[in-house]
Design an enzyme around this catalytic site. Sequence first.
Site, PDB file in Angstrom:
ATOM      1  CB  ILE A 105      -0.995  -0.016   1.191  1.00  0.00           C
ATOM      2  CG1 ILE A 105      -2.111   1.004   0.986  1.00  0.00           C
ATOM      3  CG2 ILE A 105      -0.261   0.184   2.513  1.00  0.00           C
ATOM      4  CD1 ILE A 105      -3.270   0.866   1.959  1.00  0.00           C
TER       5      ILE A 105
ATOM      6  CG  ASN B 146      -1.046   1.099  17.762  1.00  0.00           C
ATOM      7  OD1 ASN B 146      -1.116   2.253  18.166  1.00  0.00           O
ATOM      8  ND2 ASN B 146       0.087   0.563  17.345  1.00  0.00           N
TER       9      ASN B 146
ATOM     10  N   GLY C 292       2.915  -5.298  10.873  1.00  0.00           N
ATOM     11  CA  GLY C 292       2.054  -5.380   9.702  1.00  0.00           C
ATOM     12  C   GLY C 292       2.049  -4.117   8.880  1.00  0.00           C
ATOM     13  CB  VAL C 293      -0.665  -2.545   6.860  1.00  0.00           C
ATOM     14  CG1 VAL C 293      -1.747  -2.196   7.856  1.00  0.00           C
ATOM     15  CG2 VAL C 293      -0.680  -1.585   5.692  1.00  0.00           C
ATOM     16  CG  ASP C 294       0.544   0.897  12.686  1.00  0.00           C
ATOM     17  OD1 ASP C 294       0.763   2.017  12.184  1.00  0.00           O
ATOM     18  OD2 ASP C 294       0.311   0.743  13.897  1.00  0.00           O
TER      19      ASP C 294
ATOM     20  CB  SER D  54      -9.825  -5.298  12.391  1.00  0.00           C
ATOM     21  OG  SER D  54      -9.827  -4.165  13.203  1.00  0.00           O
ATOM     22  CB  THR D  55      -8.031  -9.179   8.614  1.00  0.00           C
ATOM     23  OG1 THR D  55      -7.023  -8.530   7.840  1.00  0.00           O
ATOM     24  CG2 THR D  55      -9.401  -8.687   8.215  1.00  0.00           C
ATOM     25  N   GLY D  56      -5.456  -8.809  10.856  1.00  0.00           N
ATOM     26  CA  GLY D  56      -4.175  -9.394  11.247  1.00  0.00           C
ATOM     27  C   GLY D  56      -4.188  -9.757  12.726  1.00  0.00           C
TER      28      GLY D  56
ATOM     29  CE1 TYR E 151      -4.854  -4.665  17.324  1.00  0.00           C
ATOM     30  CE2 TYR E 151      -6.486  -3.216  16.393  1.00  0.00           C
ATOM     31  CZ  TYR E 151      -5.342  -3.407  17.141  1.00  0.00           C
ATOM     32  OH  TYR E 151      -4.706  -2.325  17.689  1.00  0.00           O
TER      33      TYR E 151
END
Length: 167
Positions: free
Chosen positions: A9, A22, A30-32, A115-117, A119
């Site tokens: 991304i 978060n 992850g993406v964050d 939220s799929t990782g 979380y």
Amino acid sequence: MLMLVGGDITKLEVDAIVNAANAALSGGGGVDGAIHAAAGPELLAACRALGSCEPGDAKITPGFALLAKHVIHAVGPVWRGGDYEEERLLRSCYRRALELAIEAGAQSIAFPCISTGAYRFPRPLAAAIAIDETRHSTLPRIVFCCFDPGDIRLYRRSADTVGVQLH
């Protein structure tokens, strides 16, 4: 127009990218983590200035070293079995991110899988929510950027179910 792409991304040429953030807006995995690394240290400083963000809400910062002008930090819910308003909170993330993008004058936005990782939100339900909450937006270009090929299939299936064409 809704689009579906695979990959990173942080490399997309859009006006705004959404960060699956978060609540502390402190960066992470992850993406964050990828967005914070690509944007540079100014992003973390901007996030610290914003303070925290509640699940279901989002906040916006500049994109700094990213191609995107803006980063919209959306805090998704942690999945706790579905009885704690997780679906409502995830829907709210998408709506709030779209609102912030429109307020900033963006013409395009890219969403990761929120939220799929870590979380643990169920991926099929998350994909269906993403499609449902974005399909009537006035933004000219909405991109779903999936890192995992399995998520790409889920987004296509969800779009097909409601008769939405993904480009």
